[in-house]
Design an enzyme around this catalytic site. Sequence first.
Site, mmCIF file in Angstrom:
data_model
loop_
_atom_site.group_PDB
_atom_site.id
_atom_site.type_symbol
_atom_site.label_atom_id
_atom_site.label_comp_id
_atom_site.label_asym_id
_atom_site.label_seq_id
_atom_site.Cartn_x
_atom_site.Cartn_y
_atom_site.Cartn_z
ATOM 1 N N ASP A 61 3.044 6.674 9.178
ATOM 2 C CA ASP A 61 4.312 6.867 8.481
ATOM 3 C C ASP A 61 4.319 8.079 7.556
ATOM 4 O OD1 ASP A 61 6.948 5.935 7.287
ATOM 5 O OD2 ASP A 61 5.632 5.812 5.536
ATOM 6 N N ASP A 64 -0.698 8.043 4.601
ATOM 7 C CA ASP A 64 -1.681 6.992 4.871
ATOM 8 C C ASP A 64 -1.733 6.732 6.370
ATOM 9 O OD1 ASP A 64 0.696 5.640 5.336
ATOM 10 O OD2 ASP A 64 0.679 4.627 3.398
ATOM 11 N N TYR A 211 8.892 -0.134 2.112
ATOM 12 C CA TYR A 211 10.274 0.263 2.406
ATOM 13 C C TYR A 211 11.143 -0.986 2.317
ATOM 14 C CZ TYR A 211 8.587 4.775 4.172
ATOM 15 O OH TYR A 211 8.010 6.021 4.297
ATOM 16 N N GLU A 429 3.985 14.106 -0.997
ATOM 17 C CA GLU A 429 3.646 13.392 0.225
ATOM 18 C C GLU A 429 4.756 13.582 1.252
ATOM 19 O OE1 GLU A 429 2.083 9.008 1.732
ATOM 20 O OE2 GLU A 429 3.144 9.154 -0.185
#
Length: 453
Positions: A61, A64, A211, A429
Site C-alpha cells: 500500500d 510498509d 484506512y 510517505e
Amino acid sequence: MNSGQSTASYDYAALLSQSFLFYEAQRSGALPSTNRVNWRSNSALTDAGPNGEPLAGGQYDAGDHLKLTFPYGSTTATLAWGVLEFQTAYSTAGVLPYALDQLRWAATFLMAAHIAPLQYVAQVGLALNDHAYWGRPEDMTMARPAYINDPSKPASDLLGSVSAGLAATSLVFQPVDTTFSAKCLSEAQALYTFGTTYLGKYSAYGIDQLYPSSNYTDDLSYAAAWLYRATGQQSYLTDAMSFSNQSTTVDLSLKTPVFNWDNAIWGTSCLLATMGVPQKAKFATQIETFFASWMQGTNGINYTTKGLAYSSDFGPLRNTANTGLLAVIYSNHLSDATLATKLRCWAQSQIRYMAGDAGMSYVVGAGTNPPTHVHNRAASCPWPSVGGCDWSTYTSSNPNSHVLSGALVGGPFLDDSFTDARSNYQQNEPSLDGNAGWSGVLAALLSPSMPSW
C-alpha cells in the site's frame, strides 16, 4: 492564493511515465519478466487465505508491506478513470502499455481476494508485526494473516470500492481484451451484490484502523454509477442516485470536501454529471460546488502562501491531485468554456506546485530538490550484497539506497514547510492512492484542450 504563474518548464510525459515506475516498485508476489525496477524481486510468495487460498500478488500500500483492498479498489478506479478519459495522451506519451499493465496487475489481485462467494479479503498482513519490521519485502519472515469480511462482518464500503475499481477497469479493457474485461465486470457485479445484500462498514470489526471508513453509502453509490456506465442497466442508475441521496445526507454537510478512499461521493457526482442521466443538473451543481470550495479556499480548504490548495495535515497532495483529476475530467464535458478553462488552469497550477513551483519537487527522482529520504522500506534498503537493512537504516541520515522514481510524497504543511526524513511518514510517505490522481492529471496536461504556460 498565489495567482502568479511560474515560467518553469516541466516534462509531463516523463513525469507520467515515472509514476508507473512507482507502481511497479510496490508490487508483491512473483514479478514478471517485464519488471523494470531492478532493485525489487519476488516477495510474499506464501501469502494465503485461512484455508490456503492463494493471495500472492497485488501491491504494498505505502511505505510498509501491507496489502489493503479498500484503498486499492479506490486507487484502481481513479487510475482507470484517467486512462479512460485521456487515453490518447497516455498513448502518445508511450505510457498506455504500462497503464494497462498496472490495471491488470491490480484487478487480478482484487479478484483473487474474493476467495469465496461470501468472503472477501480486506487485508493481508498485521500492522503490529509489519510496522515492527524495517527491511526488504523480499526478506520478510513474519506472519502475514489475511483478514476476511463475510456476512457476519459486512463490508459494503470495501466491496463498493473494489466493485468500482473493477467496473472502471472493465471499461478500459473492453477494446483490447474482451475476456479480461468481462471477467472484471462479472466480479464487479458479484461484489456489488454482496455489498448491497449485507450492509455494514468493514472497519467496524477490529481490522487495523489504517484506512477507517466513515460511511458505506458513498462507496455503493460510486460502484453503482460505474456499473451503470459499464452496463447501461437502469437498476444501477437507480441505486447510484438512491445511495447518493443517502450519502449526501450523511456526508456532504459534515466533511471537508475531499475525493479520496473515504469519500467517493464526489466521484459519483462527477461521473453522473458527465453522463446523460436524469437529474444531471443536480449532480452538476454538487460537483461545481465542490470545485468552488477548492478554487476559492472555503469549507475547510485553505491555500498555502506558495499556492497549494490544502485540505489536510496528512498527505494533502493526494486530495489536491484527486480534485485536479475530477476538474479536468469535468472540464472535458462542459459547454461553458469559461468554467472549463478555469478548472483546467486551476488543476495545472496545483500540479505545477507539486512538480516544483513551490521551490522543490514533491516527486521522487524528478525536478529540483526532490525528497531523497522517503518513508519506504524497500527503497531505503541497500543491495543485499552491500549490507543488511534494519532500524539503523531507518534512522540513518544517508539518502535512500534506491530512488523510488515517480512517487508523489504526502506533501507539506499549511506553511509550505516540509522535512525530508524517513521518520516523517506524515509528509514523506508515498502511497498507491496518493499517485492515482496525479497520474491522471499528468495525462490531461498532455491533451490539446489544456492551457499552457
